[in-house]
Scaffold this active site. Sequence first.
Site, PDB file in Angstrom:
ATOM      1  N   TYR A 344      -6.649  84.980  38.499  1.00  0.00           N
ATOM      2  CA  TYR A 344      -7.808  84.699  37.653  1.00  0.00           C
ATOM      3  C   TYR A 344      -8.844  84.012  38.535  1.00  0.00           C
ATOM      4  O   TYR A 344      -8.586  82.945  39.102  1.00  0.00           O
ATOM      5  CB  TYR A 344      -7.432  83.811  36.473  1.00  0.00           C
ATOM      6  CG  TYR A 344      -8.560  83.627  35.477  1.00  0.00           C
ATOM      7  CD1 TYR A 344      -8.751  84.533  34.451  1.00  0.00           C
ATOM      8  CD2 TYR A 344      -9.444  82.556  35.587  1.00  0.00           C
ATOM      9  CE1 TYR A 344      -9.788  84.390  33.544  1.00  0.00           C
ATOM     10  CE2 TYR A 344     -10.487  82.399  34.687  1.00  0.00           C
ATOM     11  CZ  TYR A 344     -10.650  83.318  33.672  1.00  0.00           C
ATOM     12  OH  TYR A 344     -11.694  83.178  32.785  1.00  0.00           O
ATOM     13  N   TYR A 445      -2.882  82.140  25.385  1.00  0.00           N
ATOM     14  CA  TYR A 445      -3.957  81.235  25.797  1.00  0.00           C
ATOM     15  C   TYR A 445      -3.551  79.768  25.646  1.00  0.00           C
ATOM     16  O   TYR A 445      -4.016  78.929  26.417  1.00  0.00           O
ATOM     17  CB  TYR A 445      -5.202  81.491  24.964  1.00  0.00           C
ATOM     18  CG  TYR A 445      -5.958  82.764  25.308  1.00  0.00           C
ATOM     19  CD1 TYR A 445      -5.495  83.630  26.289  1.00  0.00           C
ATOM     20  CD2 TYR A 445      -7.133  83.087  24.653  1.00  0.00           C
ATOM     21  CE1 TYR A 445      -6.179  84.789  26.593  1.00  0.00           C
ATOM     22  CE2 TYR A 445      -7.838  84.246  24.961  1.00  0.00           C
ATOM     23  CZ  TYR A 445      -7.359  85.100  25.928  1.00  0.00           C
ATOM     24  OH  TYR A 445      -8.035  86.252  26.238  1.00  0.00           O
TER      25      TYR A 445
END
Length: 482
Positions: A344, A445
């Site tokens: 990421y 998440y």
Amino acid sequence: MYIDLTEDSESEGPARIPNPRFFPRIGSFPHRSLPSSVSLKRKSDIELESTSVSSFDSPVPQSNSSSSSSNNNNNANHNGIAYSHPVKRISAPFTPSPAPEGISVVIPSPSDQLKREIGSAELISDAELTGLSEKYYPTDAHERRAIKGAYPTARKTNRSVVPLHINNPGPFLTEKGRRPVHELLCESLRKKLASIKGPAVTVRPADEKLLAKLTAGFEFVNEYKLREGVTPIDKDFLGGCGCSVVCSPDRCSCLSKEEHSDEQIIPYKRAADDPRFLVLSPEFMGRISMIYECNSLCGCNEKCWNRVIEQGRRVRLEIFHTGRRGFGLRSPDFIRAGQFIDLYLGEVITIKKADEREKIANARNASSYLFELDFHVNDDDIKDDDIYVVDGCNYGAATRFINHSCNPNCKMFTVSRTHGDRYIYDLAFFALRDIASGTELTFDYNPTFKKVDKLDPNAVPCLCGEPNCRGQLWPNNRKKAR
């Protein structure tokens, strides 16, 4: 003392005769002597000077009787002036001593121009000459000067009453060979995807136009972009293991150790179906631990088994539109359990800057792509205000499009390749189980969030559709990296 105010006057009358009082008495300065000789051509100047002095009837000093009788020949009168010393002619006037007592002032008459100005002047009463008079003492002089230099005020127009005239389109729309805007955006998107290192990252052909429009201001990057206020640790504080060629799992100093034990924590192992692939061990995937890999300062080579992240992504990725959950990510390749997928990436910013961006995103009802690098907050003396945040909104990798799921098939792990830096490290996605080709990639998440009976109306809703769906994500949009 003589003051002549006529020198600066512009009077047009005849020249004035100098005041005779300005000239000193020649015989009153016995200590001064005149030059002994002078050229014949300057004689007339001396005679003219002495004549002008005598013409003012100045007192003439007289010598005593004894000296006048004995030196009659030497002290003869010259043009009616008796000198107490022998006459010595000079070629230039000398500077006199200070003027005698008394002051004479010559007041000039006003010139014609001054008379005209006096005649046209306006009489001002004493009442107007005050410090509060805006006419003669304006207090808004700077404001009036600024108004003169400002841009003219825009005219107010009622657009509803202005008729719209549609004529023939201009050359921009009728020019032959001009490509549509969506084609240019699609071409730009293909160039951006081609700049990503590793196996190809593509987009489903049916979703290319929509993704091209969405990512018009987005850039794909291959590493972090450090912004203002973010400082990596100095290279002098970094280090590596002393292994040679290939690291030994039993003695590699880059690996972390078990708590209260000297046993090394080994994150990787060879894949069961293909030993060429290194995957996370099932034991390590159950941990909340950081992966410590070897780096360029180590003695091992680039093919070391403990350099999975450094070797890069080894699976292809495809971005596609999922429907109500927006864009998602999947792979046309089979992905093994524990296999590294991708990092990421984004901008690394300070926590203060992240708060500002999050407020703006909430005000616009836009998505947030913030991940806090807070792994060491509870373990070390690092405070919440000192951590950095990764923002993948405008810069990032394809993993920016991974959606949330309460039953995910991927997990984010923190990976350190600079062991001395506790503030900046990698965020890597690994497969939790085998993922078939074309299956959407998802991760949780907020894995620490528990399901509640009553949903918060202000919380972000969850749209994963899994049987164990929690119904909501968290009260704010920022994701934790633990």
